[in-house]
Enzyme design. Structure first.
Site, PDB file in Angstrom:
ATOM      1  N   GLN A  77      -2.306  71.463  59.630  1.00 60.22           N
ATOM      2  CA  GLN A  77      -3.768  71.501  59.084  1.00 60.22           C
ATOM      3  C   GLN A  77      -4.013  72.588  57.737  1.00 60.22           C
ATOM      4  O   GLN A  77      -4.698  72.189  57.153  1.00 60.22           O
ATOM      5  CB  GLN A  77      -4.225  72.304  60.610  1.00 60.22           C
ATOM      6  CG  GLN A  77      -5.689  72.451  60.608  1.00 60.22           C
ATOM      7  CD  GLN A  77      -6.332  71.148  60.711  1.00 60.22           C
ATOM      8  OE1 GLN A  77      -5.841  70.270  61.185  1.00 60.22           O
ATOM      9  NE2 GLN A  77      -7.786  70.974  60.514  1.00 60.22           N
ATOM     10  N   ILE A  78      -2.819  73.653  57.743  1.00 59.68           N
ATOM     11  CA  ILE A  78      -3.004  74.441  56.768  1.00 59.68           C
ATOM     12  C   ILE A  78      -2.698  73.547  55.399  1.00 59.68           C
ATOM     13  O   ILE A  78      -3.444  74.017  54.489  1.00 59.68           O
ATOM     14  CB  ILE A  78      -2.002  75.511  56.900  1.00 59.68           C
ATOM     15  CG1 ILE A  78      -2.433  76.434  57.938  1.00 59.68           C
ATOM     16  CG2 ILE A  78      -1.751  76.388  55.550  1.00 59.68           C
ATOM     17  CD1 ILE A  78      -1.477  77.697  58.368  1.00 59.68           C
ATOM     18  N   ILE A 124      20.863  56.995  73.590  1.00 53.91           N
ATOM     19  CA  ILE A 124      22.086  57.921  73.713  1.00 53.91           C
ATOM     20  C   ILE A 124      22.271  58.374  72.135  1.00 53.91           C
ATOM     21  O   ILE A 124      22.869  57.500  71.422  1.00 53.91           O
ATOM     22  CB  ILE A 124      23.152  57.207  74.343  1.00 53.91           C
ATOM     23  CG1 ILE A 124      22.634  56.504  75.734  1.00 53.91           C
ATOM     24  CG2 ILE A 124      24.093  58.019  74.598  1.00 53.91           C
ATOM     25  CD1 ILE A 124      22.238  57.500  76.620  1.00 53.91           C
ATOM     26  N   SER A 181       8.745  67.927  79.521  1.00 57.75           N
ATOM     27  CA  SER A 181       8.075  69.278  79.699  1.00 57.75           C
ATOM     28  C   SER A 181       7.631  69.236  81.099  1.00 57.75           C
ATOM     29  O   SER A 181       7.659  70.466  81.851  1.00 57.75           O
ATOM     30  CB  SER A 181       6.995  69.524  79.002  1.00 57.75           C
ATOM     31  OG  SER A 181       7.196  69.572  77.715  1.00 57.75           O
ATOM     32  N   PHE A 189      26.683  61.157  75.280  1.00 59.58           N
ATOM     33  CA  PHE A 189      26.565  61.710  76.524  1.00 59.58           C
ATOM     34  C   PHE A 189      25.556  60.354  77.107  1.00 59.58           C
ATOM     35  O   PHE A 189      24.491  60.402  77.142  1.00 59.58           O
ATOM     36  CB  PHE A 189      25.764  62.968  76.836  1.00 59.58           C
ATOM     37  CG  PHE A 189      25.118  63.542  78.049  1.00 59.58           C
ATOM     38  CD1 PHE A 189      26.070  64.318  78.846  1.00 59.58           C
ATOM     39  CD2 PHE A 189      23.908  63.325  78.390  1.00 59.58           C
ATOM     40  CE1 PHE A 189      25.705  64.574  79.932  1.00 59.58           C
ATOM     41  CE2 PHE A 189      23.063  64.083  79.411  1.00 59.58           C
ATOM     42  CZ  PHE A 189      24.256  64.696  80.535  1.00 59.58           C
ATOM     43  N   GLY A 205      15.389  57.872  83.879  1.00 59.14           N
ATOM     44  CA  GLY A 205      15.066  58.937  82.937  1.00 59.14           C
ATOM     45  C   GLY A 205      15.115  60.129  83.494  1.00 59.14           C
ATOM     46  O   GLY A 205      16.054  60.854  83.676  1.00 59.14           O
ATOM     47  N   GLU A 265      15.812  65.173  76.577  1.00 53.91           N
ATOM     48  CA  GLU A 265      16.707  66.405  77.408  1.00 53.91           C
ATOM     49  C   GLU A 265      15.828  66.868  78.701  1.00 53.91           C
ATOM     50  O   GLU A 265      16.005  68.018  78.930  1.00 53.91           O
ATOM     51  CB  GLU A 265      17.359  67.110  76.464  1.00 53.91           C
ATOM     52  CG  GLU A 265      18.583  66.611  75.994  1.00 53.91           C
ATOM     53  CD  GLU A 265      19.412  67.540  75.560  1.00 53.91           C
ATOM     54  OE1 GLU A 265      19.900  67.532  74.438  1.00 53.91           O
ATOM     55  OE2 GLU A 265      19.803  68.579  75.893  1.00 53.91           O
TER      56      GLU A 265
END
Ligand code: COS
Length: 386
Positions: free
Chosen positions: A343-344, A161, A373, A125, A133, A370
Site C-alpha cells: 500500500q505504501i 512436498i 492458521s 518430508f 492435509g 506446514e
C-alpha cells in the site's frame, strides 16, 4: 528462563554473514528466478557452502551444531530477501535432516547425514497427500511387508512436498499405513526412501502463486521397494515422528514470516523516505508514518514470541504451544506487513519489478503451509485445555 534481549556476538556475526550473503548472492537473482519459476541448484549449493545445511546437526555427522535460535535467525535473514531460498533451507533442515537426526539409528545417520549437511543433497518430508492435509492421519499411502525379501512395498502418492523433485534431492521420509493399531486405527510408520527409486515418479509442481523458486514435488509410489532397515523409528511410530517434526518445523515457518515482515518493513521504510507527495517524503505524512509504526510494532512482538519459543526449545522445556503461536502470529504479521508495504508503494507495489509484489504473494503460503492458521489455533486451544 535465560531469554536475553541482547544478541550474543556469535549470533550477531551469523546474522550479518547470512544477511550479506542474501543481499549479494540472492537479491540479484530473486526476481528472475521467481519470474521463470526456476529452482536454482547453484544457489542452493552456495547456501550449503555457507553452512546452512545441517545447521542443527552435530559435527560428528557433518553438521554445524548450531543452537536452535541461530538456525532460526539464519532462516529469518534469508526470508528478509527471498522466501523461496528460505523455504529450501527451512524445509531441508527442519523436515529433511531433522527427523533423520532425531529418530535415525546410528547406521541411518552415518549413511545419510554427512551428504545432507555438506550441501550435496536435499532430503524431503513426505506427509501431505491429495486427501490428507490438515487431517494428517488420513494417509492412504500403504506400505506392505514382503516377508520373502524382507522389504516394504510402498504404494500411494504425496503432494506439495518441498525439495522432493529437484536435481539435488537425495531422498524422502515417507509416512505410510503399515497396518492397524490395537484400537483399529491406521498404524502409521515412516520410511527413508532414497531417490531415484524404481517405481517412484517425482514431478515438479508448476504454476504456483508463491515461493516460485523453491522446488515443490508431486510423488507417485508404484510398488517402490525399500529394505526393512529403511524404517525410521519403530513400526507404528510414524505419526508421532511426523507431528514432533512439525512442532520443530513451525519455528522455521515462523522465522520465514518474521523475516518476510522485516524485509517488507525495510523496503517500505526506504521508499517512504524517498517518495515525495504534497511537498514532503510520504513517511512524514501521518497516514504512512502510522502504517510503518504498526508494522514495526507487530514485527517486534512477532520476534519476541518466536525467540521465546526457540529459547524454550533450546532449554528442552515444553515449547510446542509457543511454536504454534509463533507460526500463527508470524504468518499473520508477514501478511500484514506485505500488504501495508504494498500500500505504501502504491501503484509501484503492484509491479513485479518491485520486490514488495513478490513478498505479498509469498506471504500467502505462510498461513496455509506446514499446518494452516486454523490448525495452529486448534493446537493452541488444545494446550489451553479446550
Ligand atoms: N507430538 C507428539 N505426539 C503427538 C503430537 C505431537 N505434536 N500431536 C499428536 N500426537 C499424538 C497424540 O498424542 C496421539 O497419540 P496416542 O494415539 O498415543 O494417544 C496421536 O498422535 C493422535 O493425536 P490426535 O488424536 O491429537 O491427532 P489428530 O488426528 O486429532 O490430529 C493435529 C492432530 C490436527 C494436530 C494434526 O493432524 C496436525 O498437526 N495436522 C496438520 C498437519 C500439517 O501441518 N500438515 C501440513 C504439512 S506440510 S509439511
Amino acid at each position: 528462563m535465560t531469554y536475553s534481549f541482547e544478541e550474543t556476538e556469535e549470533l550477531s556475526l551469523l546474522r550479518e554473514t547470512v544477511r550479506a550473503f542474501a543481499r549479494k548472492e540472492i537479491a540479484p537473482l530473486a526476481h528472475q528466478l521467481d519470474k521463470e519459476e526456476c529452482f536454482s541448484a547453484d544457489l542452493t549449493r552456495k547456501m550449503g557452502a555457507l553452512g546452512l545445511f545441517g545447521t542443527i546437526v552435530s559435527p560428528e555427522y557433518g553438521g554445524q551444531g548450531m543452537d536452535y535460535l541461530s538456525y532460526i535467525v539464519a532462516v529469518e535473514e534469508l526470508a528478509r530477501v527471498d522466501a523461496s531460498q528460505a523455504a529450501t533451507i527451512a524445509a531441508h533442515n527442519s523436515l529433511g535432516a531433522g527427523p533423520l537426526y532425531y529418530y535415525g539409528n546410528e547406521t541411518q545417520k552415518q549413511t545419510y547425514l554427512p551428504d545432507l549437511c555438506h550441501g550435496e543433497g536435499l532430503w524431503a518430508f513426505g506427509l501431505t497427500e491429495p486427501d490428507a492435509g490438515s487431517d494428517a492421519q488420513a494417509s492412504k499411502t500403504m506400505a506392505t511387508y514382503d516377508k520373502t525379501k524382507d522389504e516394504w512395498v510402498i504404494r500411494g502418492s504425496k503432494l506439495w512436498i518441498t525439495n522432493s523433485a529437484s536435481e539435488l534431492t537425495r531422498g524422502i521420509t515417507v509416512q505410510a499405513v503399515t497396518g492397524a493399531d490395537d484400537k483399529g486405527r491406521p498404524e502409521l510408520s515412516c520410511f527413508l526412501v532414497q531417490t531415484p527409486a524404481a517405481g517412484l515418479t517425482q514431478q515438479v509442481m508448476k504454476d504456483k502463486m508463491m515461493w516460485r523458486a523453491s522446488n515443490t514435488g508431486e510423488l507417485v509410489f508404484e510398488d517402490v521397494r525399500v529394505p526393512s532397515s529403511a524404517m525410521l523409528g519403530k513400526r507404528g511410530q510414524g505419526f508421532k515422528i511426523m507431528m514432533e517434526t512439525l512442532d520443530n518445523g513451525r519455528l522455521s515457518i515462523a522465522a520465514m514470516g518474521l523475516g518476510l515482515a522485516k524485509g517488507a518493513l525495510d523496503m517500505a521504510l526506504e521508499y517512504a523516505g524517498q517518495r515525495k507527495t504534497f511537498g514532503q517524503a510520504i513517511g512524514k505524512h501521518q497516514a504512512i508514518g502510522f502504517k510503518l509504526a504498526e508494522m514495526a510494532t507487530r514485527t517486534e512482538a512477532a520476534e519476541n514470541l518466536l525467540y521465546k519459543a526457540c529459547c524454550l526449545r533450546q532449554e528442552q522445556k515444553p515449547y510446542q504451544k509457543y511454536a504454534a503461536m509463533a507460526k500463527l502470529y508470524c504468518s499473520e504479521v508477514a501478511e500484514y506487513c506485505a500488504r501495508e508495504g504494498q500500500q505504501i508503494f502504491g501503484g509501484y507495489g503492484l509491479m513485479k519489478e518491485f520486490p514488495i509484489e513478490r513478498f505479498y504473494r509469498d506471504a500467502a503460503l505462510l498461513r496455509i503451509g506446514e499446518g494452516t492458521s486454523e490448525i495452529q489455533r486448534m493446537v493452541i486451544s488444545r494446550y489451553l485445555g479446550c
